[in-house]
Design an enzyme around this catalytic site. Structure first.
Site: not given
Ligand code: GLN
Length: 538
Positions: A382, A463, A508, A510
């Site tokens: 992410c 986001r 993710h 995980e």
């Molecule tokens: N901050 C980043 C986003 O909102 C990644 C979010 C995350 O790692 N869960 O896209």
């Protein structure tokens, strides 16, 4: 068969592992062939933990249907392979919101709206929601918090009423702590007695007591607890500290917890449980000798629960590869050009953690540059994937000051940018791109090989996204987009094919790794790390 409800409460102190006990019981019942689900009721007022910072509440887990949930749901899934949904995690906030919505609609027909019966009725309705589908033999309901907390009182009142209404189809399991006093060289059961008294004062008689202890409790002591608490002696079970949480189901089975639940609820027996696959995992866990050393670069490394699902996924993958996991936490805020070599040298692989905001981000770039230049197996998740893209832009594409608009809205090179659909979003709660979405994998890529499938579904919480406008430049410079959403084209995975294992996922993985089904991408990463370790140590 009628659905049986098992209520799990906790007493004396928090963090006793109600989630692990609930998951273990679910595991045992599933292994015997029953259909089971687990749900958690959290007494806090937030609608969900999505807006909570990890210092408050550890990791935020995400369900397939895009609910930001308590991390205990992660335990439930890892132990049972059940896919939980928003119905499996309800907070006080959600209960009140729904009661207040009904009040505004006029559903209460002029009545004064009160905690009893309106809030408790709403809790009861939610408790029975999954059971009413008719799909489950057992619904295990964990009540967050500790008996005696003001905020969990309405939930306990709802449990009291449900126990009364459901009769034999409901069971109360209370988990408490038996401290060992070093000076007296004694285990002390008084806090347990008091905690049970408190539960009884609310009107709940526990049917089963599970006593968390660091030392083996003599049978006589368990009998004493039984006598004081109106519980059958065989229903007083100890939960000794275990070397791994995954041994708890077996420990509970040895003390007949599953038999007890089946007998006390008058459930028709289905024979002995089949634990073969689970035990094979435990056997691997116990017998692994060789070590794989993985570094986790993140800003919450001092918190045990902040990266819970990543830790567990790595451990599961290492176990399946017959290795012990040595997880080295690397604080991204304390990482710089000067100490990066000292911190990363000797690791077999590095994970760049997910996250939000500027803090610690520069350390992630430093780590990524070092990993890329030393061809160390590297897995960005992410925000970790987004950092991979930014570092590549800055140091390979030569786009100085490239960034995500999350960190620098005025960056000249917005290689990571806010998703179009996010631009109109003003509320922060529950509005990210959440839950499972499809991803099409490029043939021959590492992820395609790992999953052995063309389309996979993984869970998301973000986001921002890879900025499509830069795709061609990245691909020409050696960072390929090897996974994308089939409907929108959103870039889900990047990989540097010239490197051994350099992969970043916007999703993710995980959240979908369980004891019986470790996530293929984690297994692939750990295999690459093991190979790296073997190469370096020979
Ligand atoms: N901050 C980043 C986003 O909102 C990644 C979010 C995350 O790692 N869960 O896209």
């Amino acid at each position: 068969m009628e659905t049986k409800y098992i209520f799990v409460t906790g007493g004396v102190v928090s963090s006793l592992g109600k989630g692990i006990i609930s998951s273990s019981l679910a595991r045992l019942l599933l292994s015997r062939g029953y259909s089971v689900t687990i749900q958690k009721f959290d007494p806090y007022i937030n609608i969900d933990p999505g807006t909570l910072n990890p210092y408050e509440h550890g990791e935020c887990y995400v369900t397939v249907d895009g609910h930001e949930a308590d991390l205990d749901l992660g335990h439930y899934e890892r132990f049972t392979d059940i896919q939980t949904t928003r119905a499996n995690n309800v907070t006080t906030g959600r209960i009140y919101q729904s009661v207040i919505d009904k009040e505004r609609r006029g559903d209460y027909l002029g009545k004064t709206v009160q905690i009893i019966p309106h809030i408790t009725d709403e809790i009861k309705r939610n408790v029975k929601l999954l059971g009413n589908t008719g799909k489950y033999d057992f619904v295990i309901t964990e009540i967050g918090g500790t008996v005696g907390d003001i905020e969990s009182t309405p939930f306990l009142e709802a449990v009291r009423q449900l126990k009364w209404e459901l009769g034999r189809n409901a069971l109360s399991l209370h988990l408490t702590y038996v401290p060992y006093l070093k000076a007296a060289k004694e285990l002390k059961t008084k806090p347990t007695q008091h905690s049970v008294k408190q539960l009884q004062a609310i009107g709940i008689q526990p049917d089963i007591l599970i006593l968390r202890t660091e030392k083996d409790m003599p049978v006589s002591m368990r009998r004493k607890v039984a006598q004081f608490c109106n519980v059958a002696p065989e229903a007083v079970i100890q939960s000794l500290d275990a070397s791994t949480i995954y041994k708890v189901p077996q420990m509970m089975h040895e003390q007949h917890l599953d038999d007890l639940v089946i007998r006390l609820t008058g459930t028709a027996g289905k024979g002995e449980p089949n634990h073969a696959a689970w035990n094979q995992f435990l056997h691997k866990l116990d017998s692994a000798q060789k070590i794989v050393r993985i570094g986790l670069v993140g800003k919450y490394v001092e918190l045990q629960d902040a990266y819970k699902s990543i830790n567990e996924s790595l451990m599961q993958a290492a176990t399946y590869c017959d290795h012990k996991l040595d997880l080295v936490y690397i604080h991204s805020e304390k990482l710089d050009q000067k100490n990066v070599e000292e911190k990363l040298l000797g690791l077999d692989g590095v994970i760049i953690a997910p996250g939000f905001g500027q803090r610690g981000i520069e350390g992630k770039f430093v780590a990524l540059k070092w990993c890329r230049e030393h061809d160390l197996p590297t897995f960005g998740i992410c925000l970790g994937m987004q950092c991979m893209v930014i570092e590549y832009a800055r140091n390979v594409l030569g786009l100085a000051d490239a960034n995500s608009t999350e960190m620098d809205p005025n960056t000249p090179y917005n290689v990571i940018d806010l998703m179009e659909e996010q631009k109109s979003v003003s509320n922060l709660g529950g509005t990210m791109r959440l839950g499972a979405y499809e991803c099409r994998l490029k043939k021959g890529s590492i992820p395609a090989e790992a999953y052995g499938e063309e389309i996979v579904k993984e869970r998301h919480r973000h986001r921002f996204e890879f900025n499509e406008e830069y795709r061609k430049r990245f691909e020409e410079a050696g960072l390929e987009c090897v996974g994308e959403n089939p409907d929108t084209g959103l870039v889900e995975i990047v990989q540097a094919p010239a490197l051994t294992w350099f992969v970043g996922t916007q999703y993710h993985p995980e959240y979908q790794s369980t004891v019986l089904h470790p996530n293929p991408l984690f297994v692939s990463f750990v295999k690459a790390a093991i190979a790296e370790g073997e190469k370096n140590r020979h």
